[in-house]
Design a protein around this motif. Structure first.
Motif, PDB file in Angstrom:
ATOM      1  N   UNK A 152       0.744  -1.093   0.042  1.00  0.00           N
ATOM      2  CA  UNK A 152      -0.022  -0.102  -0.021  1.00  0.00           C
ATOM      3  C   UNK A 152       0.735   1.218  -0.046  1.00  0.00           C
ATOM      4  N   UNK A 153       2.254   1.198   0.137  1.00  0.00           N
ATOM      5  CA  UNK A 153       2.957   2.101   0.143  1.00  0.00           C
ATOM      6  C   UNK A 153       2.823   3.310   1.410  1.00  0.00           C
ATOM      7  N   UNK A 169       8.062  -1.867  -3.064  1.00  0.00           N
ATOM      8  CA  UNK A 169       8.098  -2.866  -4.035  1.00  0.00           C
ATOM      9  C   UNK A 169       8.597  -2.401  -5.384  1.00  0.00           C
ATOM     10  N   UNK A 170       9.307  -3.342  -5.944  1.00  0.00           N
ATOM     11  CA  UNK A 170       9.663  -2.908  -7.525  1.00  0.00           C
ATOM     12  C   UNK A 170       8.909  -3.035  -8.325  1.00  0.00           C
ATOM     13  N   UNK A 171       8.860  -2.262  -9.567  1.00  0.00           N
ATOM     14  CA  UNK A 171       7.761  -2.361 -10.599  1.00  0.00           C
ATOM     15  C   UNK A 171       7.997  -3.734 -11.150  1.00  0.00           C
ATOM     16  N   UNK A 172       6.610  -4.091 -11.885  1.00  0.00           N
ATOM     17  CA  UNK A 172       6.444  -5.125 -12.898  1.00  0.00           C
ATOM     18  C   UNK A 172       7.813  -5.205 -13.630  1.00  0.00           C
ATOM     19  N   UNK A 173       8.409  -6.471 -13.810  1.00  0.00           N
ATOM     20  CA  UNK A 173       9.660  -6.619 -14.608  1.00  0.00           C
ATOM     21  C   UNK A 173       8.993  -6.662 -16.292  1.00  0.00           C
TER      22      UNK A 173
END
Length: 256
Positions: free
Chosen positions: A127-128, A252-256
């Motif tokens: 949820x950042x 979280x990292x962005x989608x690859x």
């Protein structure tokens, strides 16, 4: 800094300058015939308060009751359901974010809480809203624990016994250490409840008649002191590392 000891006007400068909070969590559950039911939350609070004292970071009041239904057959054990625990801890943490905290160290001393704290941390991160991680004292010093004890427990064993002998010796029934050892089992493997690769037990009482494992007579306050100092150093280092991180780098990292 302990939040509960401060008046509200005096906390404003902390939230202006810092964004990290330390939250101690444990349980109130049986720890054999020789240790108090407060064992886990006493340990968690001691580590959290000491780390806060050394670093100046904020320490909240302790969550004393956790996920402990697997000890319910023993007198006095208290517990909440896993969903209730997760909801409570998440709500408590979101309360901290309202005041400006965006990173939290859950100083946890009860194994039954671990997966639920990890789940709460995942929710908050996705949820950042905050980066919250679980820290368990014995997992920060595995080599020292192995050095000090031939069989450390895991539950109510010499590791936890030594810690309470150091922190609150008046609560330890030293005259029952041999009884604790003789009425329990050395390890889960010795209980014979892992069959063909499956854990066939659900409760502590399925494994041990008196609720504990390990050789409690192998504990001393001096060993507890060594573990407390070593693990506190690890907790202090963790808090200082986390405080230095850019919040965006913790998300979280962005989608690859």
């Amino acid at each position: 800094m302990y939040l509960g000891a401060e008046a509200w006007p005096d906390l404003g400068s902390y939230f202006d300058d810092e964004s990290l909070a330390i939250v101690p969590l444990g349980s109130t559950e049986q720890h054999g015939p020789h240790l108090p039911e407060a064992t886990d939350h006493l340990i968690a609070e001691a580590f959290a308060r000491e780390a806060a004292e050394r670093t100046g970071f904020l320490c909240t009041p302790t969550v004393n009751i956790g996920v402990s239904s697997h000890h319910r057959q023993f007198h006095g054990t208290m517990w909440v359901s896993p969903p209730a625990f997760r909801e409570y801890v998440e709500s408590l943490t979101r309360n901290l974010t309202y005041h400006g905290v965006d990173r939290v160290v859950y100083v946890n001393a009860h194994g039954g809480n671990i997966p639920h704290l990890r789940e709460v941390g995942r929710r908050l991160r996705e949820d950042h809203d905050a980066y919250a991680i679980e820290w368990m004292w014995n997992e920060s010093i595995p080599d020292l624990v192995d050095e000090l004890f031939e069989q450390s427990g895991p539950h109510g064993g010499p590791k936890e016994t030594a810690m309470i002998q150091h922190l609150a010796p008046e609560l330890v029934h030293d005259d029952r250490l041999a009884d604790a050892r003789d009425g329990g089992i050395p390890s889960v493997a010795d209980a014979g409840t892992v069959r063909h690769g499956a854990r066939t037990f659900y409760d502590a009482a399925d494994n041990t008649e008196n609720g504990v494992l390990g050789d409690q007579t192998d504990s001393t306050a001096a060993k507890g002191e060594r573990m407390f100092e070593a693990a506190t150093e690890q907790l202090v280092a963790l808090c200082e590392w986390l405080s230095r991180q850019e919040f965006d780098d913790l998300l979280p990292r962005e989608h690859v």
